[in-house]
Design a protein around this motif. Structure first.
Motif, mmCIF file in Angstrom:
data_model
loop_
_atom_site.group_PDB
_atom_site.id
_atom_site.type_symbol
_atom_site.label_atom_id
_atom_site.label_comp_id
_atom_site.label_asym_id
_atom_site.label_seq_id
_atom_site.Cartn_x
_atom_site.Cartn_y
_atom_site.Cartn_z
ATOM 1 N N ILE A 130 0.789 -1.311 -0.049
ATOM 2 C CA ILE A 130 -0.120 -0.001 0.108
ATOM 3 C C ILE A 130 0.851 1.276 -0.010
ATOM 4 N N ARG A 131 2.176 1.161 -0.007
ATOM 5 C CA ARG A 131 3.150 2.157 -0.368
ATOM 6 C C ARG A 131 4.568 1.316 -1.056
ATOM 7 N N GLY A 132 4.970 2.082 -2.085
ATOM 8 C CA GLY A 132 5.835 1.707 -2.880
ATOM 9 C C GLY A 132 6.915 2.497 -3.274
ATOM 10 N N PRO A 133 8.029 2.135 -4.005
ATOM 11 C CA PRO A 133 8.303 0.763 -3.948
ATOM 12 C C PRO A 133 8.556 0.076 -2.799
ATOM 13 N N LEU A 134 8.346 -1.254 -2.534
ATOM 14 C CA LEU A 134 8.503 -1.881 -1.401
ATOM 15 C C LEU A 134 9.955 -2.805 -1.294
ATOM 16 N N ARG A 135 10.783 -2.470 -0.441
ATOM 17 C CA ARG A 135 11.931 -2.904 -0.167
ATOM 18 C C ARG A 135 11.976 -3.551 1.241
ATOM 19 N N ASP A 136 11.116 -3.246 2.316
ATOM 20 C CA ASP A 136 11.200 -3.713 3.587
ATOM 21 C C ASP A 136 10.478 -4.897 3.603
ATOM 22 N N ALA A 137 10.879 -6.187 3.921
ATOM 23 C CA ALA A 137 10.422 -7.403 4.337
ATOM 24 C C ALA A 137 9.428 -7.852 3.021
ATOM 25 N N PRO A 138 9.895 -7.931 1.818
ATOM 26 C CA PRO A 138 9.108 -8.212 0.626
ATOM 27 C C PRO A 138 8.861 -9.506 0.990
ATOM 28 N N LEU A 139 7.785 -10.057 0.027
ATOM 29 C CA LEU A 139 7.073 -11.370 0.238
ATOM 30 C C LEU A 139 7.768 -12.252 -0.670
ATOM 31 N N ALA A 140 8.234 -13.377 -0.029
ATOM 32 C CA ALA A 140 8.661 -14.591 -1.005
ATOM 33 C C ALA A 140 7.734 -15.488 -1.235
ATOM 34 N N LEU A 141 7.690 -16.092 -2.327
ATOM 35 C CA LEU A 141 6.549 -17.413 -2.427
ATOM 36 C C LEU A 141 7.243 -18.666 -2.946
ATOM 37 N N CYS A 142 7.079 -19.601 -2.479
ATOM 38 C CA CYS A 142 7.878 -20.943 -2.738
ATOM 39 C C CYS A 142 6.978 -21.477 -3.821
ATOM 40 N N ASP A 143 7.631 -21.842 -4.952
ATOM 41 C CA ASP A 143 6.965 -22.578 -6.292
ATOM 42 C C ASP A 143 6.030 -23.697 -5.743
ATOM 43 N N GLY A 144 5.179 -23.855 -5.935
ATOM 44 C CA GLY A 144 4.233 -25.112 -5.249
ATOM 45 C C GLY A 144 4.834 -26.301 -5.939
ATOM 46 N N SER A 145 5.271 -26.369 -7.528
ATOM 47 C CA SER A 145 5.723 -27.481 -7.950
ATOM 48 C C SER A 145 6.849 -28.299 -7.270
ATOM 49 N N SER A 146 7.638 -27.284 -6.183
ATOM 50 C CA SER A 146 8.924 -27.650 -5.396
ATOM 51 C C SER A 146 8.632 -28.206 -4.213
ATOM 52 N N VAL A 147 7.411 -28.111 -3.975
ATOM 53 C CA VAL A 147 7.198 -28.450 -2.340
ATOM 54 C C VAL A 147 6.594 -29.965 -2.325
ATOM 55 N N GLY A 148 7.430 -30.817 -1.576
ATOM 56 C CA GLY A 148 6.943 -32.132 -1.271
ATOM 57 C C GLY A 148 6.017 -32.153 -0.437
#
Length: 277
Positions: free
Chosen positions: A174-192
């Motif tokens: 809701i404020r950018g550019p966002l550099r503090d604590a960005p969101l990382a996502l794990c590729d679902g196809s790599s999750v056992g």
């Protein structure tokens, strides 16, 4: 020209630490908010692991059915994100339209939201939907809790007549550019499947269930650098379709070591059910 193209094609990998659930806990649980006085201590424990997080600005786009997440250019007309009534009245319908169009769903029900602020900003303890970025790998729902949520929102027989339903989040700064604590996502196809652990999430008046992720070296992580207000991640926490590569996308905030002086994160995520008849 060929050398320039080759340089552009090089992946941008950011080294970072993410907290993962420690294996071996018999009955892991955690509190959604501060533990009540005298309450049983939380049993979920975390260990930090170094991961490489690829910037999707320099990679092929993620697909929500192949990877569990997709980054989109979805401008918003809303700016009063701290006004809870305004968010429910204006942002919920706008988000439902975005999700419905992105997924091709017949109906979308947005049922709650969270606003998160970096540690340098104050938060009101009385606002349960106002919190800090979460720095451990998790999903917001499991098959069991997603089914419970569906019945809670649409009635005890809600699953009858549906061909498919998803629980998804739409997450944006809701404020950018966002550099503090960005969101990382794990590729679902790599999750056992063996790396996901059901965890009780205890509230004062109820008990939910989420997944915490245990670390595996094969997991692939992504993020989008310098996100703006008009960009958003759409990602799955649950999909009732037969298991596929992008059935979910565990996620976590992380610290980008390239940026030491940053404006505190401000973000909003809505949770929704996408319905297919």
């Amino acid at each position: 020209m060929s050398s320039a193209l080759a340089i552009k094609a090089q992946p941008v990998l950011v080294p970072a630490d993410i907290d993962f659930l420690v294996p071996g806990v018999e009955r892991p649980f955690t509190y959604a908010h501060e533990a009540p006085s005298g309450a049983e201590p939380e049993t979920a424990r975390f260990a930090s692991h170094a991961v490489q997080i690829q910037d999707v600005r320099h990679a092929e786009s993620l697909d929500i059915d192949e990877h569990g997440a997709a980054l989109g250019w979805w401008p918003t007309r809303v700016r009063r994100f701290y006004d809870e009534n305004h968010v429910r009245r204006r942002y919920y319908p706008e988000s439902a339209e975005i999700i419905e169009a992105a997924l091709g769903a017949d109906r979308v029900v947005v049922f709650d939201h969270n606003v998160r602020r970096g540690s340098a900003l104050a938060i009101q303890a009385t606002r349960t939907n106002l919190g800090r970025p979460v720095h451990h790998a998790h999903t917001d729902y499991t098959p069991r809790s997603a089914s419970q949520r569906l019945r809670h929102e649409l009635g005890p027989h809600a699953e009858e007549g549906l061909s498919r339903y998803l629980q998804v989040n739409l997450w944006r700064p809701i404020r950018g550019p966002l550099r503090d604590a960005p969101l990382a996502l794990c590729d679902g196809s790599s999750v056992g499947l063996g790396s996901l652990r059901n965890v009780e999430l205890r509230y004062p008046d109820r008990t939910g269930e989420i997944y915490y992720l245990m670390h595996e070296r094969r997991q692939r992580w992504y993020f989008a650098s310098d996100m703006t207000v008009d960009e958003a991640w759409l990602f799955k926490n649950f999909d009732s379709a037969p298991p596929g590569p992008g059935r979910l996308a565990p996620h976590s905030a992380f610290t980008d070591p390239r940026h030491l002086r940053v404006s505190p994160r401000e973000s909003i995520e809505v949770r929704a059910l996408a319905i297919f008849h």
